[in-house]
Scaffold this motif. Structure first.
Motif, PDB file in Angstrom:
ATOM      1  N   LYS A 200       2.850  -1.975  -9.022  1.00 24.44           N
ATOM      2  CA  LYS A 200       3.029  -1.770 -10.562  1.00 24.44           C
ATOM      3  C   LYS A 200       2.926  -2.826 -11.279  1.00 24.44           C
ATOM      4  CE  LYS A 200       5.976   0.418 -13.872  1.00 24.44           C
ATOM      5  NZ  LYS A 200       4.957   1.412 -14.437  1.00 24.44           N
ATOM      6  N   ILE A 201       1.874  -2.972 -12.261  1.00 22.25           N
ATOM      7  CA  ILE A 201       2.017  -4.371 -13.191  1.00 22.25           C
ATOM      8  C   ILE A 201       2.220  -3.657 -14.585  1.00 22.25           C
ATOM      9  CG2 ILE A 201       0.601  -6.054 -14.278  1.00 22.25           C
ATOM     10  CD1 ILE A 201      -1.270  -6.132 -11.916  1.00 22.25           C
ATOM     11  N   SER A 202       3.526  -4.218 -15.200  1.00 18.58           N
ATOM     12  CA  SER A 202       4.092  -3.501 -16.333  1.00 18.58           C
ATOM     13  C   SER A 202       3.631  -4.411 -17.738  1.00 18.58           C
ATOM     14  CB  SER A 202       5.617  -3.529 -16.268  1.00 18.58           C
ATOM     15  OG  SER A 202       6.174  -4.753 -15.978  1.00 18.58           O
ATOM     16  N   LEU A 229      -2.699   0.842  -7.851  1.00 19.97           N
ATOM     17  CA  LEU A 229      -2.499   0.080  -8.776  1.00 19.97           C
ATOM     18  C   LEU A 229      -1.869   0.659 -10.012  1.00 19.97           C
ATOM     19  CD1 LEU A 229      -2.483  -2.810  -9.765  1.00 19.97           C
ATOM     20  CD2 LEU A 229      -4.939  -2.663 -10.365  1.00 19.97           C
ATOM     21  N   ASP A 230      -0.640   0.587 -10.282  1.00 22.51           N
ATOM     22  CA  ASP A 230       0.055   1.260 -11.317  1.00 22.51           C
ATOM     23  C   ASP A 230      -0.037   0.451 -12.894  1.00 22.51           C
ATOM     24  OD1 ASP A 230       1.337   3.059 -13.251  1.00 22.51           O
ATOM     25  OD2 ASP A 230       3.102   3.486 -11.806  1.00 22.51           O
ATOM     26  N   LEU A 231      -1.025   1.036 -13.714  1.00 22.14           N
ATOM     27  CA  LEU A 231      -0.908   0.418 -15.259  1.00 22.14           C
ATOM     28  C   LEU A 231      -0.459   1.120 -16.034  1.00 22.14           C
ATOM     29  CD1 LEU A 231      -4.456  -1.417 -14.683  1.00 22.14           C
ATOM     30  CD2 LEU A 231      -2.206  -2.478 -14.128  1.00 22.14           C
ATOM     31  N   ARG A 232       0.334   2.260 -15.694  1.00 22.63           N
ATOM     32  CA  ARG A 232       0.846   3.026 -16.834  1.00 22.63           C
ATOM     33  C   ARG A 232       1.938   2.332 -17.970  1.00 22.63           C
ATOM     34  NH1 ARG A 232       2.404   7.917 -13.008  1.00 22.63           N
ATOM     35  NH2 ARG A 232       3.106   6.109 -11.856  1.00 22.63           N
ATOM     36  N   ASN A 233       1.670   2.627 -18.952  1.00 26.49           N
ATOM     37  CA  ASN A 233       2.734   2.158 -19.869  1.00 26.49           C
ATOM     38  C   ASN A 233       2.785   0.497 -19.978  1.00 26.49           C
ATOM     39  OD1 ASN A 233       3.605   4.667 -20.449  1.00 26.49           O
ATOM     40  ND2 ASN A 233       5.150   4.518 -18.738  1.00 26.49           N
ATOM     41  N   ASN A 234       1.597  -0.029 -19.685  1.00 25.11           N
ATOM     42  CA  ASN A 234       1.439  -1.438 -19.549  1.00 25.11           C
ATOM     43  C   ASN A 234       0.643  -1.748 -21.132  1.00 25.11           C
ATOM     44  OD1 ASN A 234       0.245  -3.895 -19.635  1.00 25.11           O
ATOM     45  ND2 ASN A 234       0.253  -3.963 -17.175  1.00 25.11           N
ATOM     46  N   PRO A 235       1.419  -2.454 -21.924  1.00 26.75           N
ATOM     47  CA  PRO A 235       0.837  -2.659 -23.290  1.00 26.75           C
ATOM     48  C   PRO A 235      -0.114  -3.846 -23.317  1.00 26.75           C
ATOM     49  CG  PRO A 235       2.912  -3.570 -22.993  1.00 26.75           C
ATOM     50  CD  PRO A 235       2.990  -2.799 -21.694  1.00 26.75           C
ATOM     51  N   ALA A 294      -4.353  -4.484 -19.730  1.00 28.49           N
ATOM     52  CA  ALA A 294      -4.221  -3.471 -18.853  1.00 28.49           C
ATOM     53  C   ALA A 294      -5.698  -2.612 -18.833  1.00 28.49           C
ATOM     54  CB  ALA A 294      -3.347  -2.521 -19.150  1.00 28.49           C
ATOM     55  N   GLU A 295      -6.239  -2.282 -20.035  1.00 30.12           N
ATOM     56  CA  GLU A 295      -7.439  -1.730 -20.074  1.00 30.12           C
ATOM     57  C   GLU A 295      -8.871  -2.588 -19.647  1.00 30.12           C
ATOM     58  OE1 GLU A 295      -7.437   1.263 -23.777  1.00 30.12           O
ATOM     59  OE2 GLU A 295      -6.838  -0.750 -24.085  1.00 30.12           O
TER      60      GLU A 295
END
Length: 397
Positions: A200-202, A229-235, A294-295
């Motif tokens: 997870k990368i925050s 690879l978790d990029l959820r809620n990564n601003p 993140a995008e």
């Protein structure tokens, strides 16, 4: 009566001047000299006739902020206190409450609460709209005073009462937050059953690439069948950090291109031949809180055929901001200098990136996973993560 006549004459002159300006608006753009004269004239009128004494610094800050924010939602003037907070975030640590916010159609909207912060612990969610901090009304027009107020509250080590509006919640919510030292550990990793890695990368700051390399060292001690690879809620965050992480998954080709009016704004970031993660299959989790850097990472891995995207359409921030210090002022301007495109040439600003497999979470499910995997009763409760794990388990090269 003389003052009244003066004011009437003044207002009539302004009305005539505005009418003339409207008539000639399309004929010629104002010169720098004319703009400066107009600003000076307005400043004098405010100083002479405004009902209260005027804070000249506040007036200047407001003028600078308004000049930039008419361009787009991400260009703005940063006061010295706001600039310091941004630099703290980029370094990876600061003392505060843990709110990442962005202006969205004149609303101050939470992008994500930072991991380990009181905002996260209290239950603040991505998408919440900030209405009030203590007695201070929160809106786009007073963002700088609001940030300065929050910063001073953290320095004074005192609680804040936040009032938030949440979609599908009939009445505003209130949360009491206390400041704390926040180490913005931008990543965390676990090994899930079946030799599936979870990373997870925050956020993307100056420490992110180092943290991901360390996580890879741990995860790759055993043969991985796949990696989530978790990029959820990564601003988002630093462009260079996202490029460095993307390079760990790719061996060639474009990661992202940037496009602007001045020469240095046009760049083509390409992968090097060394891939830290080899050919391990990858599933990337994204949602409406995945933005900016993140995008860039999600778009690069998707367009290069390196990963499948699972979750919800991302935020859609496809622009690059440059931080330009103001000499002698102590602040800076954050100016949009380029748009970026994913490797296949797609500009995603205000569009976002659509997942290959769409799985939507309700508010309660999002609240359950907003912090980290350890707080789940079971990782299988996270429908998006479970789907990614299931897909990687069934993966056949």
């Amino acid at each position: 009566m003389r003052l009244l006549s003066l004011l009437v004459g003044l207002l009539l002159s302004i009305h005539v001047a505005l009418a003339e300006a409207e008539f000639h608006r399309d004929a010629t753009a104002p010169t720098t000299e004319h703009s400066q004269e107009l600003i000076h004239a307005i400043q004098e009128l405010v100083n002479d006739y405004y009902v209260d004494d005027v804070d000249q610094q506040a007036l200047l800050d407001g003028a600078l902020k308004g000049m930039l924010e008419v361009l787009d939602p991400h260009s703005t003037y940063l006061s010295p206190s706001t600039l310091e907070l941004l630099r703290d975030n980029n370094r990876g640590h600061y003392y505060g409450y843990g709110l990442e916010v962005a202006i969205d159609e004149q609303l101050i909207r939470v992008v994500t609460p930072l991991g380990g912060s009181s905002a996260e612990a209290a239950g603040v969610l991505p998408g919440d709209v900030l209405l009030q901090v203590d007695s201070l009304i929160a809106n786009a027009d007073n963002l700088d005073p609001l940030i300065a107020y929050i910063k001073q509250a953290s320095l004074d080590d005192r609680h804040l009462l936040l009032t938030l509006e949440r979609e599908d919640t009939p009445t505003p919510l209130q949360f009491r937050l206390s400041p704390s030292e926040i180490e913005i550990a931008s990543s965390e990793s676990e090994l899930l059953p079946g030799d599936i890695g979870y990373l997870k990368i925050s956020s993307f700051n100056q420490r992110t690439a180092f943290e991901v390399r360390m996580a890879a060292t741990q995860l790759l001690q055993q043969p991985l069948k796949g990696l989530v690879l978790d990029l959820r809620n990564n601003p988002g965050g630093l462009l260079d950090a996202a490029v460095q992480v993307a390079d760990m998954f790719l061996t060639s080709g474009t990661i992202v291109t940037t496009h602007g009016r001045f020469f240095d704004a046009n760049s083509d970031y390409r992968a090097t031949s060394y891939s830290l993660f080899g050919d391990v299959p990858v599933a990337v989790l994204i949602n409406q809180g995945s933005a900016s850097a993140a995008e860039i990472l999600a778009g690069a891995l998707s367009d290069q055929g390196r990963a499948i995207l699972i979750g919800e359409t991302s935020y859609g921030k496809g622009t690059v901001q440059s931080l330009i210090p103001l000499m002698g002022q102590g602040g800076a301007i954050k100016l949009t200098t380029a748009r970026y495109a994913t490797p296949d040439g797609t500009f995603i600003d205000q569009q976002g990136i659509a997942p290959d497999l769409h799985i939507e979470l309700d508010a309660q499910q999002l609240e359950d996973i907003v912090s980290n995997i350890q707080e789940l009763t079971s990782w299988k409760d996270d429908q998006q993560l479970f789907a990614a794990h299931d897909l990687l388990q069934a993966w056949t090269p």
